[in-house]
Design an enzyme around this catalytic site. Structure first.
Site, PDB file in Angstrom:
ATOM      1  CB  CYS A  43       4.858  -4.024  -3.862  1.00 46.38           C
ATOM      2  SG  CYS A  43       4.223  -3.986  -5.537  1.00 46.38           S
TER       3      CYS A  43
ATOM      4  CG  ASN B  71      -0.017  -6.931  -6.439  1.00 49.01           C
ATOM      5  OD1 ASN B  71       0.129  -5.912  -5.764  1.00 49.01           O
ATOM      6  ND2 ASN B  71       1.009  -7.583  -6.964  1.00 49.01           N
TER       7      ASN B  71
ATOM      8  CG  HIS C  54       3.336  -7.074  -1.926  1.00 53.57           C
ATOM      9  ND1 HIS C  54       2.185  -6.329  -2.092  1.00 53.57           N
ATOM     10  CD2 HIS C  54       3.800  -7.329  -3.182  1.00 53.57           C
ATOM     11  CE1 HIS C  54       1.980  -6.143  -3.388  1.00 53.57           C
ATOM     12  NE2 HIS C  54       2.931  -6.744  -4.067  1.00 53.57           N
TER      13      HIS C  54
END
Ligand code: UT7
Length: 318
Positions: free
Chosen positions: A119, A274, A244
């Protein structure tokens, strides 16, 4: 030996993004697993996410996002010397996604490699792109974060299936007289490498959610502050904070500790889920499109995830 023209700085010239059309709501998920809208919204902050349809590949999403960023930059494919795709969910070990995406976009024989820092990947790739431009290794670089997490998630595991999603975001990085991409602050915590794992193709994504949650909410705000400090930017000068999009509670906890009350905080997770390495460029591109941030403002971006890895830098919004 001679070093070619060195650009004083690199900057993001343009952004682009793509999300699959298929919207999956919390109520949709509650039909097939023991979960509910209240739990997902209160614990993670997600209302809905996008999941690629069968046959819609990571390379497809990356190509569309990259093509949009390239078109918005006003550059032609011939102007791009390097393509970097940040991803951790590519189906194949080889070939990489970047050479395929470059070919589809008509970018002829660029340098092409993928970055896997999970990520945090987009921030790593952006720093690499900026360094390449400044060093004279590339005139312009196309950087893409793209993920198809849906093919690595166990759709019967409520602890992960409700969180992860698919999408892509892209940035074109070019030379600049004044720096538009600040120094990256990057690092890792390999002692926690077991906390988020996709072991192999026979296994799905496994996450020790609370371990990562604790780590993210206690150790990352100094990284955010350091990225500001290295760029010579006070948090009060930021117009956006785009971390993020892992969990709304993490986003808000870091934002509080950053102390940049005037900055618009990205909450793209609410409608996008996500999307790992795609989440930062996807969020920023969508915020720009909706007019929530202005071109020329300063944004702090901060990626973190499996590895564990993290990276952040201040950028000027294109
Ligand atoms: O993107 C990469 C970086 N990743 C992250 O930053 C993730 C960080 N971690 C998190 O965001 C959170 O830890 C999660 C969202 C993954 C989980 O939230 P949590 O508040 O830590 O929940 P938990 O895992 O402690 O679970 C609490 C309860 C458990 O039930 P019991 O044992 O208390 O009865 C779970 O079984 O919630 C249960 N639960 C659910 N209930 C309804 C877990 N998933 C669900 C679900 N729906 N989807």
């Amino acid at each position: 030996m001679r070093i070619p023209d060195i650009a004083p700085g690199g900057r993001v010239l343009a952004l682009g993004h793509y999300q699959p059309a298929n919207v999956v709501t919390n109520d949709d998920l509650a039909k097939t697993m023991d979960t509910n809208d209240e739990w997902i919204q209160s614990r993670v902050g997600i209302k809905e996410r996008r999941v690629a349809l069968e046959g819609e590949s990571l390379e497809d999403m990356a190509t569309i996002a990259g093509g949009k960023a390239l078109a918005a930059s006003g550059l032609s494919p011939d102007d791009v010397d390097l393509v970097i795709v940040a991803t951790c969910t590519l189906e194949s070990q080889i070939p990489n996604a970047s050479a395929i995406v470059a070919h589809r976009l008509g970018i002829k024989s660029p340098g092409a490699f993928d970055v896997n820092a999970a990520c945090a990947g987009f921030c790593y790739a952006l720093a690499t792109a900026s360094a390449a431009v400044r060093a004279g290794s590339a005139r312009n670089v196309l950087v893409i974060g793209a993920e198809k997490l849906s093919q690595w998630v166990d759709w019967t595991d409520r602890s992960t299936a409700v969180i992860f999603a698919d999408g892509a975001g892209a940035a074109v990085v070019g030379p600049s007289e004044t720096p538009g991409i600040g120094p990256v602050v990057w690092g890792s915590a390999g002692d926690k490498s077991d906390a988020i794992i996709i072991k192999d193709r026979a296994n799905f994504l496994h996450q020790e959610g609370q371990t990562v949650f604790r780590w993210a909410t206690t150790t990352l705000h100094p990284v955010a502050l350091e990225a500001c400090s290295r760029a010579g930017v006070d948090p009060s000068e930021l117009s956006a904070f785009v971390p993020h999009q892992a969990n709304l509670r993490i986003i808000e906890a870091i934002a509080r500790k950053l102390g940049a009350d005037q900055a618009v905080v990205a909450r793209d997770i609410v409608n996008a889920g996500n999307t790992s390495a795609a989440s930062i460029p996807l969020a920023l591109s969508r915020m720009l499109e909706r007019g929530e941030v202005r071109s020329g403002g300063l944004a702090l971006i901060l990626g973190f995830g499996a590895g564990l890895t993290y990276a952040g830098q201040v950028i000027e919004i294109p």
